[in-house]
Design an enzyme around this catalytic site. Structure first.
Site, PDB file in Angstrom:
ATOM      1  N   ALA A 192      21.043 -66.973  37.520  1.00  6.34           N
ATOM      2  CA  ALA A 192      21.680 -67.964  36.649  1.00  6.34           C
ATOM      3  C   ALA A 192      22.821 -68.651  37.399  1.00  6.34           C
ATOM      4  CB  ALA A 192      22.214 -67.310  35.386  1.00  6.34           C
ATOM      5  N   PHE A 193      23.217 -69.812  36.901  1.00  5.42           N
ATOM      6  CA  PHE A 193      24.149 -70.657  37.643  1.00  5.42           C
ATOM      7  C   PHE A 193      25.543 -70.058  37.800  1.00  5.42           C
ATOM      8  CE2 PHE A 193      27.033 -72.506  34.550  1.00  5.42           C
ATOM      9  CZ  PHE A 193      27.961 -73.196  35.314  1.00  5.42           C
ATOM     10  N   LYS A 194      25.914 -69.104  36.946  1.00  6.71           N
ATOM     11  CA  LYS A 194      27.228 -68.474  37.062  1.00  6.71           C
ATOM     12  C   LYS A 194      27.435 -67.871  38.464  1.00  6.71           C
ATOM     13  CE  LYS A 194      28.460 -68.688  32.515  1.00  6.71           C
ATOM     14  NZ  LYS A 194      27.493 -69.713  32.103  1.00  6.71           N
ATOM     15  N   ASP A 195      26.332 -67.482  39.117  1.00  5.15           N
ATOM     16  CA  ASP A 195      26.439 -66.917  40.464  1.00  5.15           C
ATOM     17  C   ASP A 195      27.074 -67.879  41.459  1.00  5.15           C
ATOM     18  OD1 ASP A 195      25.150 -64.537  39.755  1.00  5.15           O
ATOM     19  OD2 ASP A 195      23.166 -65.314  40.250  1.00  5.15           O
ATOM     20  N   LEU A 208      30.686 -67.221  40.773  1.00  4.40           N
ATOM     21  CA  LEU A 208      31.120 -65.815  40.715  1.00  4.40           C
ATOM     22  C   LEU A 208      30.787 -65.039  41.986  1.00  4.40           C
ATOM     23  CD1 LEU A 208      30.599 -64.941  36.969  1.00  4.40           C
ATOM     24  CD2 LEU A 208      32.733 -64.795  38.271  1.00  4.40           C
TER      25      LEU A 208
END
Ligand SMILES: *Cc1c(COP(=O)(O)O)cnc(C)c1O
Length: 501
Positions: free
Chosen positions: A111-114, A117
């Protein structure tokens, strides 16, 4: 470069300090005090760079208290050959003549949060060394997060085994999907702990907030050498990495001869907390040739309504949708846009944020709204439209998208019809379709589905579409369970205390 608060009482803060603090002491968000601007010569040079060099070129203008060697290490650890990302980091797929898709889900949790993060912990680790404790003890940060699913796992993957940092994640025992649960309870790393809470997401979140605001407890942790911190999306260290992939997408199109350097493009961004799309705005302001930024929301359309009317009204029903990462009533990063679009009117921001807190509603002046609507266009996608879009994109283009990305593509269709604008457009894709098997499988299947577990659905979806299952999601159910802890809401504080020894 230094940073100031959107509420006006803090300025001159170094990047490293802003990253460690997260939120400004007056409750505002940190914003850059100068406009970064890349001239056409610099842009031409940047257009030839790989992802890592491009990231460094951009960071060097914002994180000016980091040395080149420090930035090098941060970028290498986050996006380099030992990371989960492919070499392109954020590859682009050309889906039709007018639409390309920027895939931000090739990191360790799909997911794009990676994208942010994976590097925020690196920034924090360097920042910790720059600001040692006065008593000479080693500084240690303890990240606490309550998660409804995706953020927790992305934070765990980012912070695992990072020097000077511990991370503890609480999730509602029965409030996350089977897949999300397995992603978390199998988490490896010497500095991580995952705990289920008997209660719903709100209970878990309230529990974490109580720990953050308990002064005596914080004092005790401090004496043990720990400072509590969070990793949420208002941290400037999460915003900065998101600017990079807008440039990268553009330069990819130039290299693939889809565009001439200098020609404008549109971006359509599935929006929740307004972090991703704000990074697009920062990219545009710093010199990226952008025509329109299209803000796509789901049926929780508070941000769309704001962009279209100038009134932000959170007094409405919260609906659970099939694009849960965009289910939101208070979109925190919007405060940064208000700051820039109002000509840095910090007094107005203090006032409207107060109104939001007390009455749940505020309006901005006509000029601020005009500035916003000269750049942003916005609409929302309903649930049935989202499902239809997944189905039609798959049928017409043999390309599989997740529900969040589908909201974006649906809103882009609305934009194209409403405006007739033929500018090439990049749709930002925020999750792998395999993270939302059930909706995606339903959308691309003609017949009704039999009862299946999420892990069975993974295989069926892959077989049906010929798309490979992303590595982070394969074999999850076979991995050893490392975190079996369950606690009551009241026991969360002692769970944290047990961990911070
Ligand atoms: C977090 C998230 C979003 C929303 O991004 P914001 O930066 O909060 O606007 C959209 N899609 C997915 C899959 C996400 O995880």
């Amino acid at each position: 470069m230094t940073y100031a608060s959107t509420r006006g009482t803090v300025s001159g803060v170094q990047f490293s300090e802003a990253v460690l603090k997260g939120i400004a002491p007056d409750g505002g968000l940190f914003v850059p005090e100068e406009q970064v601007r890349f001239d056409s010569l610099e842009i031409a040079e940047m257009s030839e760079m790989n992802y890592k060099d491009l990231a460094k070129a951009i960071f060097s203008r914002y994180a000016t208290d980091f040395t080149e060697a420090e930035l090098d290490t941060c970028v290498e650890n986050a996006y380099g050959s030992k990371s989960a990302f492919p070499e392109a980091v954020a590859p682009l797929s050309y889906v039709s003549d007018t639409l390309s898709v920027l895939e931000l889900w090739h990191g360790p949790t799909s997911a794009f949060k990676d994208m942010a993060l994976q590097i925020l912990p690196e920034f924090m680790s360097v920042a910790l060394k720059k600001h040692p404790r006065e008593d000479g003890k080693a500084r240690q940060i303890a990240i606490l997060t309550a998660t409804s699913g995706d953020t927790g796992k992305a934070a765990l993957e980012g912070f695992k085994d990072v020097d000077g940092i511990r991370i503890m994640v609480f999730y509602p025992e029965n409030g996350v999907s089977e897949m999300q649960k397995y992603q978390m309870i199998t988490q490896e790393g010497s500095n991580v702990r995952v705990m289920a809470v008997r209660g719903n997401f709100d209970d878990a979140q309230t529990g974490v907030k109580k720990i953050f605001t308990d002064n005596a407890l914080n004092q005790e942790f401090n004496e043990r050498g720990f400072e509590l911190s969070s990793a949420n999306s208002i941290n400037i260290g999460r915003l900065l990495p998101q600017i990079v992939y807008y440039y990268y997408a553009y330069f990819t199109m130039v290299r693939d001869q889809k565009l001439k350097l200098g020609t404008k493009v549109n971006f359509v961004v599935p929006t929740g907390n307004f972090g991703n799309i704000l990074a697009c705005y920062y990219a545009m302001k710093s010199g990226l040739p952008v025509n329109r930024i299209i803000c796509a929301t789901n049926s929780n359309c508070v941000v769309s309504d704001f962009i279209n009317t100038g009134t932000y009204d959170a007094n409405r029903t919260f609906t659970l949708t099939i694009s849960p990462a965009m289910d939101i009533l208070v979109s925190s990063n919007l405060e940064r846009l208000l700051y820039h679009a109002s000509g840095e009117n910090v007094k107005m921001i203090g006032k409207v944020m107060d109104e939001l807190k007390t009455a749940g509603v505020y309006s901005v002046d006509r000029k601020t709204l005009a500035n916003i609507s000269s750049i942003f266009w916005s609409a929302s996608g309903q649930e049935a439209e989202t499902m239809e879009t997944i189905g039609s994109v798959y049928k017409e283009n043999q390309y599989l998208i997740d529900p969040h990305t589908a909201v974006g593509v649906n809103v882009y269709d609305k934009y194209a019809i409403a405006t007739g604008d033929m500018t090439p457009t990049v749709a930002v894709s925020t999750a792998s379709p395999f993270k939302f098997n059930k909706s995606v499988l339903q959308a691309v299947s003609e017949d009704t589905l039999k009862e299946m577990t999420e892990f069975e659905m993974l295989t069926v979806l892959s077989e049906k579409t010929g798309c490979p299952i992303p590595t982070p999601l394969t074999g999850l159910d076979q991995k050893p369970v490392l975190h079996k802890g369950v606690c009551d809401v009241d026991a969360m504080r002692s769970a944290v205390s047990d961990f911070l020894v």
